[in-house]
Every structure is written in structure tokens, then in C-alpha cells.
Design a protein around this motif. Sequence first.
Motif, PDB file in Angstrom:
ATOM      1  N   ALA A  63       0.822  -1.210   0.000  1.00 39.39           N
ATOM      2  CA  ALA A  63       0.000   0.000   0.000  1.00 39.39           C
ATOM      3  C   ALA A  63       0.857   1.262   0.000  1.00 39.39           C
ATOM      4  N   HIS A  64       2.098   1.153   0.490  1.00 40.23           N
ATOM      5  CA  HIS A  64       2.929   2.349   0.562  1.00 40.23           C
ATOM      6  C   HIS A  64       3.615   2.669  -0.767  1.00 40.23           C
ATOM      7  N   GLN A  65       3.528   1.791  -1.752  1.00 44.50           N
ATOM      8  CA  GLN A  65       4.135   2.087  -3.047  1.00 44.50           C
ATOM      9  C   GLN A  65       3.305   3.133  -3.783  1.00 44.50           C
ATOM     10  N   ARG A  66       4.017   4.022  -4.465  1.00 47.94           N
ATOM     11  CA  ARG A  66       3.330   5.108  -5.187  1.00 47.94           C
ATOM     12  C   ARG A  66       2.530   4.584  -6.372  1.00 47.94           C
ATOM     13  N   VAL A  67       3.088   3.643  -7.124  1.00 47.81           N
ATOM     14  CA  VAL A  67       2.413   3.114  -8.300  1.00 47.81           C
ATOM     15  C   VAL A  67       2.060   1.650  -8.016  1.00 47.81           C
ATOM     16  N   PRO A  68       0.781   1.353  -7.878  1.00 50.91           N
ATOM     17  CA  PRO A  68       0.405  -0.030  -7.590  1.00 50.91           C
ATOM     18  C   PRO A  68       0.657  -0.931  -8.797  1.00 50.91           C
ATOM     19  N   ALA A  69       0.984  -2.168  -8.501  1.00 50.52           N
ATOM     20  CA  ALA A  69       1.199  -3.139  -9.567  1.00 50.52           C
ATOM     21  C   ALA A  69      -0.144  -3.472 -10.196  1.00 50.52           C
ATOM     22  N   GLY A  70      -0.140  -3.649 -11.475  1.00 58.26           N
ATOM     23  CA  GLY A  70      -1.372  -3.984 -12.182  1.00 58.26           C
ATOM     24  C   GLY A  70      -1.534  -5.486 -12.272  1.00 58.26           C
ATOM     25  N   ARG A  71      -2.109  -5.906 -13.346  1.00 59.02           N
ATOM     26  CA  ARG A  71      -2.300  -7.328 -13.577  1.00 59.02           C
ATOM     27  C   ARG A  71      -0.984  -7.918 -14.068  1.00 59.02           C
ATOM     28  N   HIS A  72      -0.811  -9.228 -13.901  1.00 56.44           N
ATOM     29  CA  HIS A  72       0.448  -9.888 -14.245  1.00 56.44           C
ATOM     30  C   HIS A  72       0.223 -10.966 -15.298  1.00 56.44           C
ATOM     31  N   ARG A  73       1.267 -11.242 -16.070  1.00 51.70           N
ATOM     32  CA  ARG A  73       1.217 -12.317 -17.061  1.00 51.70           C
ATOM     33  C   ARG A  73       1.701 -13.604 -16.395  1.00 51.70           C
ATOM     34  N   VAL A  74       0.861 -14.618 -16.489  1.00 54.37           N
ATOM     35  CA  VAL A  74       1.143 -15.903 -15.833  1.00 54.37           C
ATOM     36  C   VAL A  74       0.788 -17.019 -16.818  1.00 54.37           C
ATOM     37  N   PRO A  75       1.568 -18.110 -16.847  1.00 49.20           N
ATOM     38  CA  PRO A  75       1.230 -19.217 -17.749  1.00 49.20           C
ATOM     39  C   PRO A  75      -0.041 -19.951 -17.289  1.00 49.20           C
ATOM     40  N   VAL A  76      -0.868 -20.293 -18.264  1.00 43.07           N
ATOM     41  CA  VAL A  76      -2.078 -21.067 -18.005  1.00 43.07           C
ATOM     42  C   VAL A  76      -2.121 -22.224 -18.998  1.00 43.07           C
ATOM     43  N   ALA A  77      -2.916 -23.238 -18.669  1.00 43.32           N
ATOM     44  CA  ALA A  77      -3.047 -24.395 -19.560  1.00 43.32           C
ATOM     45  C   ALA A  77      -4.513 -24.795 -19.659  1.00 43.32           C
ATOM     46  N   TRP A  78      -4.890 -25.350 -20.811  1.00 45.65           N
ATOM     47  CA  TRP A  78      -6.214 -25.919 -21.018  1.00 45.65           C
ATOM     48  C   TRP A  78      -6.107 -26.995 -22.089  1.00 45.65           C
ATOM     49  N   THR A  79      -7.035 -27.883 -22.072  1.00 46.82           N
ATOM     50  CA  THR A  79      -7.084 -28.942 -23.079  1.00 46.82           C
ATOM     51  C   THR A  79      -8.129 -28.566 -24.113  1.00 46.82           C
ATOM     52  N   GLY A  80      -7.701 -28.522 -25.375  1.00 47.54           N
ATOM     53  CA  GLY A  80      -8.598 -28.147 -26.456  1.00 47.54           C
ATOM     54  C   GLY A  80      -9.534 -29.291 -26.816  1.00 47.54           C
ATOM     55  N   VAL A  81     -10.493 -29.013 -27.683  1.00 54.97           N
ATOM     56  CA  VAL A  81     -11.452 -30.040 -28.112  1.00 54.97           C
ATOM     57  C   VAL A  81     -10.754 -31.162 -28.867  1.00 54.97           C
ATOM     58  N   ASP A  82      -9.556 -30.871 -29.389  1.00 55.74           N
ATOM     59  CA  ASP A  82      -8.794 -31.891 -30.104  1.00 55.74           C
ATOM     60  C   ASP A  82      -7.952 -32.753 -29.170  1.00 55.74           C
ATOM     61  N   GLY A  83      -8.034 -32.477 -27.854  1.00 50.17           N
ATOM     62  CA  GLY A  83      -7.291 -33.253 -26.861  1.00 50.17           C
ATOM     63  C   GLY A  83      -5.876 -32.767 -26.629  1.00 50.17           C
ATOM     64  N   VAL A  87      -0.603 -24.270 -23.712  1.00 47.85           N
ATOM     65  CA  VAL A  87      -0.021 -23.472 -22.631  1.00 47.85           C
ATOM     66  C   VAL A  87       0.367 -22.108 -23.220  1.00 47.85           C
ATOM     67  N   VAL A  88      -0.161 -21.056 -22.612  1.00 44.22           N
ATOM     68  CA  VAL A  88       0.166 -19.680 -23.017  1.00 44.22           C
ATOM     69  C   VAL A  88       0.247 -18.810 -21.770  1.00 44.22           C
ATOM     70  N   GLU A  89       0.844 -17.626 -21.941  1.00 41.82           N
ATOM     71  CA  GLU A  89       0.839 -16.644 -20.855  1.00 41.82           C
ATOM     72  C   GLU A  89      -0.296 -15.668 -21.098  1.00 41.82           C
ATOM     73  N   VAL A  90      -1.072 -15.410 -20.060  1.00 38.52           N
ATOM     74  CA  VAL A  90      -2.164 -14.452 -20.148  1.00 38.52           C
ATOM     75  C   VAL A  90      -2.087 -13.504 -18.963  1.00 38.52           C
ATOM     76  N   THR A  91      -2.771 -12.392 -19.075  1.00 39.51           N
ATOM     77  CA  THR A  91      -2.827 -11.417 -17.999  1.00 39.51           C
ATOM     78  C   THR A  91      -3.934 -11.818 -17.028  1.00 39.51           C
ATOM     79  N   VAL A  92      -3.586 -11.890 -15.744  1.00 44.53           N
ATOM     80  CA  VAL A  92      -4.549 -12.300 -14.720  1.00 44.53           C
ATOM     81  C   VAL A  92      -4.521 -11.308 -13.565  1.00 44.53           C
TER      82      VAL A  92
END
Length: 177
Positions: A63-83, A87-92
Motif C-alpha cells: 500500500a505504501h508504493q506510489r504506483v500499484p502493480a497492475g495485472r500480471h502475465r502468468v502461464p495457463v493451460a487448457w485442453t482443447g477439443v482436439d485433446g 499453454v500460453v501466458e495471459v494477464t490475470v
Amino acid sequence: MSRRRTDRVEDLVAWLLTCLGLLAVLGSVLVGHAAHGAALGRDGAPIPIRAVLLDDAPARSAAHQRVPAGRHRVPVAWTGVDGIVHVVEVTVPPALPAGSSVTVWLDRTGRVVADPSERTAQAVAFGISAGLTVIALTWAVLALLWSAVCRVTAACNDAGWTREWARVEPRWRHMAR
């Protein structure tokens, strides 16, 4: 009172440039609308899928930082309809633990795209900025044209006054004695 020819030219050009300025408003609306549509793309509506965070999302800044951190890029995974596992990085949002479920948006080709609300806001901003750019540039050109017309008519008026003074001045000087 008779009007000079340069006055009539200025009036005509003023009306013409005013009409062009008003048409520029219409043109800027059309350009803005087209830019908005182009920014949204023609890929259709994005498709939401559920993905799992592979790493922890960093916590918010202190809270004492002047500029708060925003959203971050983090790796996520999902299984597509093709099985196949993707894995990609998205903003969360911050402070999500690994294993959390998040929504990822895909276009028709399976590419990750921006959240629809973010995409819409960007498209609106792009459309507005394109329209404002068109109107500003058009009005700048019209102002330059008006300035050029005023310079030319002023030069014509000055030349006419000089000729008139050359004709009248000898008689006036003679009468003043």
C-alpha cells in the motif's frame, strides 16, 4: 455601398470552407465507425474457455508504493477439443494461486484474444481517436486554406489601395496647398 471583389471572394471561400468543415464532421464519424469496426475485427465473437493457472500470480504491491502493480502475465493451460494441451501466458488479476481457474478468450482460429470488455473499450478508443484525428487534420488544412485566401485578398486590396492612392494623391496634395 458597393463591395469589393475581394470581399465577395472571401465570402464565397468562407461559405465553401464552412461546408467542407461540416462535411469533415460527417467524414470523421464515418472514419471513426470504420476504425471501430476494424479494431473489433471480423473474427466474430470470442469464445470463453476455462484454463488453469500454472504459477502463482504475484500479490498486489504494498500500500505504501506510489504506483500499484497492475495485472500480471502468468502461464495457463487448457485442453482443447482436439485433446491437445495448450499453454500460453495471459494477464490475470494479482494474488491468484497456482491451480486457480481463469477465463481465457479465443478467436475462431484458436488464438488467445483480449477479454471482450477490454477489446470493446480499445475499439471505442481507437474509433474516437481516428475520428478526432480526421477532423483535426481536415480543419487544420481548411484553416491553412483560409489563411492563404486572406493573405491573397489582403495583397490584392493593398495593391488596389496603392493604385488608388497614386491616382488621388497628386490632386489631394494640390488641394491641400
